[in-house]
Design a protein around this motif. Structure first.
Motif, mmCIF file in Angstrom:
data_model
loop_
_atom_site.group_PDB
_atom_site.id
_atom_site.type_symbol
_atom_site.label_atom_id
_atom_site.label_comp_id
_atom_site.label_asym_id
_atom_site.label_seq_id
_atom_site.Cartn_x
_atom_site.Cartn_y
_atom_site.Cartn_z
ATOM 1 N N ILE A 1 0.868 -1.237 0.020
ATOM 2 C CA ILE A 1 -0.115 0.047 -0.051
ATOM 3 C C ILE A 1 0.931 1.449 0.003
ATOM 4 C CG2 ILE A 1 -2.059 -1.168 0.934
ATOM 5 C CD1 ILE A 1 -1.104 0.201 3.719
ATOM 6 N N PHE A 2 2.163 0.969 0.440
ATOM 7 C CA PHE A 2 3.030 2.236 0.207
ATOM 8 C C PHE A 2 3.192 2.950 -1.434
ATOM 9 C CE2 PHE A 2 6.353 0.058 -2.003
ATOM 10 C CZ PHE A 2 6.239 -1.439 -1.271
ATOM 11 N N SER A 3 2.707 2.108 -2.185
ATOM 12 C CA SER A 3 2.888 2.329 -3.756
ATOM 13 C C SER A 3 1.743 3.080 -4.259
ATOM 14 C CB SER A 3 2.879 1.039 -4.326
ATOM 15 O OG SER A 3 2.041 0.311 -4.397
ATOM 16 N N ILE A 4 0.751 3.284 -3.478
ATOM 17 C CA ILE A 4 -0.421 4.228 -3.863
ATOM 18 C C ILE A 4 -0.779 5.387 -3.095
ATOM 19 C CG2 ILE A 4 -1.530 1.928 -4.631
ATOM 20 C CD1 ILE A 4 -3.348 1.962 -2.333
ATOM 21 N N ASN A 5 -1.351 6.001 -3.642
ATOM 22 C CA ASN A 5 -1.582 7.318 -2.741
ATOM 23 C C ASN A 5 -2.947 7.723 -2.811
ATOM 24 O OD1 ASN A 5 -1.808 8.898 -5.257
ATOM 25 N ND2 ASN A 5 -0.492 10.500 -4.708
ATOM 26 N N ALA A 6 -3.861 6.945 -3.682
ATOM 27 C CA ALA A 6 -5.360 7.411 -3.655
ATOM 28 C C ALA A 6 -6.147 5.869 -3.910
ATOM 29 C CB ALA A 6 -5.550 8.353 -4.845
ATOM 30 N N MET A 7 -7.379 6.163 -3.517
ATOM 31 C CA MET A 7 -8.200 4.944 -3.970
ATOM 32 C C MET A 7 -9.592 5.674 -4.485
ATOM 33 S SD MET A 7 -7.409 2.702 -0.660
ATOM 34 C CE MET A 7 -8.502 1.110 -1.175
ATOM 35 N N GLY A 8 -10.121 4.625 -5.075
ATOM 36 C CA GLY A 8 -11.431 5.252 -5.634
ATOM 37 C C GLY A 8 -12.713 4.032 -5.886
ATOM 38 N N TRP A 9 -13.720 4.438 -6.269
ATOM 39 C CA TRP A 9 -14.708 3.705 -6.678
ATOM 40 C C TRP A 9 -15.164 3.781 -8.276
ATOM 41 C CZ3 TRP A 9 -16.528 -0.396 -3.666
ATOM 42 C CH2 TRP A 9 -16.082 -0.458 -2.258
ATOM 43 N N TYR A 10 -15.339 2.605 -8.838
ATOM 44 C CA TYR A 10 -15.911 2.760 -10.117
ATOM 45 C C TYR A 10 -17.238 2.089 -10.048
ATOM 46 C CZ TYR A 10 -11.702 4.751 -12.175
ATOM 47 O OH TYR A 10 -10.598 5.571 -12.496
ATOM 48 N N ARG A 11 -18.047 2.016 -11.182
ATOM 49 C CA ARG A 11 -19.267 1.000 -11.329
ATOM 50 C C ARG A 11 -19.403 0.910 -12.723
ATOM 51 N NH1 ARG A 11 -24.421 4.980 -9.635
ATOM 52 N NH2 ARG A 11 -24.434 6.187 -11.812
ATOM 53 N N GLN A 12 -20.218 -0.369 -12.916
ATOM 54 C CA GLN A 12 -20.465 -0.764 -14.290
ATOM 55 C C GLN A 12 -21.605 -1.433 -14.306
ATOM 56 O OE1 GLN A 12 -17.470 -3.213 -16.072
ATOM 57 N NE2 GLN A 12 -18.077 -2.859 -18.259
ATOM 58 N N ALA A 13 -22.524 -0.730 -15.040
ATOM 59 C CA ALA A 13 -23.871 -1.585 -15.256
ATOM 60 C C ALA A 13 -23.821 -2.269 -16.272
ATOM 61 C CB ALA A 13 -24.932 0.096 -15.311
ATOM 62 N N PRO A 14 -24.961 -3.031 -16.529
ATOM 63 C CA PRO A 14 -24.933 -3.955 -17.534
ATOM 64 C C PRO A 14 -24.964 -3.333 -18.861
ATOM 65 C CG PRO A 14 -26.468 -4.893 -15.733
ATOM 66 C CD PRO A 14 -26.062 -3.520 -15.506
ATOM 67 N N GLY A 15 -24.045 -3.760 -19.914
ATOM 68 C CA GLY A 15 -23.987 -3.050 -21.203
ATOM 69 C C GLY A 15 -23.462 -1.702 -21.291
ATOM 70 N N LYS A 16 -22.923 -1.233 -20.123
ATOM 71 C CA LYS A 16 -22.507 0.079 -19.916
ATOM 72 C C LYS A 16 -20.777 0.101 -19.654
ATOM 73 C CE LYS A 16 -26.509 2.639 -18.998
ATOM 74 N NZ LYS A 16 -27.138 3.611 -18.199
ATOM 75 N N GLN A 17 -20.240 0.975 -19.914
ATOM 76 C CA GLN A 17 -18.596 1.258 -19.739
ATOM 77 C C GLN A 17 -18.491 1.348 -18.245
ATOM 78 O OE1 GLN A 17 -17.060 4.291 -22.276
ATOM 79 N NE2 GLN A 17 -16.534 2.630 -23.784
ATOM 80 N N ARG A 18 -17.624 0.947 -17.579
ATOM 81 C CA ARG A 18 -17.103 1.227 -16.231
ATOM 82 C C ARG A 18 -17.259 2.747 -15.919
ATOM 83 N NH1 ARG A 18 -12.804 -2.612 -13.300
ATOM 84 N NH2 ARG A 18 -14.184 -3.944 -14.223
ATOM 85 N N GLU A 19 -17.547 3.304 -15.055
ATOM 86 C CA GLU A 19 -17.424 4.791 -14.949
ATOM 87 C C GLU A 19 -16.911 5.311 -13.505
ATOM 88 O OE1 GLU A 19 -21.123 6.867 -14.985
ATOM 89 O OE2 GLU A 19 -22.154 5.488 -13.712
ATOM 90 N N LEU A 20 -16.264 6.440 -13.474
ATOM 91 C CA LEU A 20 -15.694 6.566 -12.051
ATOM 92 C C LEU A 20 -16.847 7.179 -11.017
ATOM 93 C CD1 LEU A 20 -13.468 7.483 -10.348
ATOM 94 C CD2 LEU A 20 -13.378 9.698 -11.439
ATOM 95 N N VAL A 21 -16.696 6.761 -9.768
ATOM 96 C CA VAL A 21 -17.767 7.068 -8.996
ATOM 97 C C VAL A 21 -17.257 8.133 -8.088
ATOM 98 C CG1 VAL A 21 -19.327 6.668 -7.009
ATOM 99 C CG2 VAL A 21 -19.299 4.990 -9.040
#
Length: 119
Positions: free
Chosen positions: A28-48
């Motif tokens: 975890i020392f190699s990261i400085n941020a975290m995030g959530w994405y979501r993907q609905a059926p038939g759609k592209q993954r999007e940033l939340v």
């Protein structure tokens, strides 16, 4: 390597709330941020939403005001509080970890957790 384990998904009625959790382990020392994405059926993954180690948060416009991202650095855990859920929020929600220098670059992904909002 960073391992991410999500929890907290499920079935909720429209207008309800859910809180997702994502526990990070490994390098975890190699990261400085975290995030959530979501993907609905038939759609592209999007940033939340994203959050840096310093607590700076960013949200997709459509989630602003309903979703809140937070973190517990002592537990290496990030949360996504989702309120006033709508059927269109139904998706698989993915936790990510990576690097942010203004723009967020995800490098690691969790397995995803299903969120289903019934009307």
């Amino acid at each position: 390597q960073v391992q991410l384990v999500e929890s907290g998904g499920g079935l909720v009625q429209a207008g309800g709330s859910l809180r997702l959790s994502c526990a990070a382990s490994g390098s975890i020392f190699s990261i400085n941020a975290m995030g959530w994405y979501r993907q609905a059926p038939g759609k592209q993954r999007e940033l939340v939403a994203t959050i840096t180690n310093g607590g700076t948060t960013r949200y997709a416009d459509s989630m602003q005001g309903r979703f809140t991202i937070s973190r517990d650095n002592a537990k290496n855990t990030v949360y996504l509080q989702m309120n006033s859920l709508k059927p269109e929020d139904t998706a698989v929600y993915f936790c990510s970890a990576g690097y942010s220098s203004g723009r967020y670059y995800p490098g690691y992904w969790g397995q995803g957790t299903q969120v289903t909002v019934s009307s």
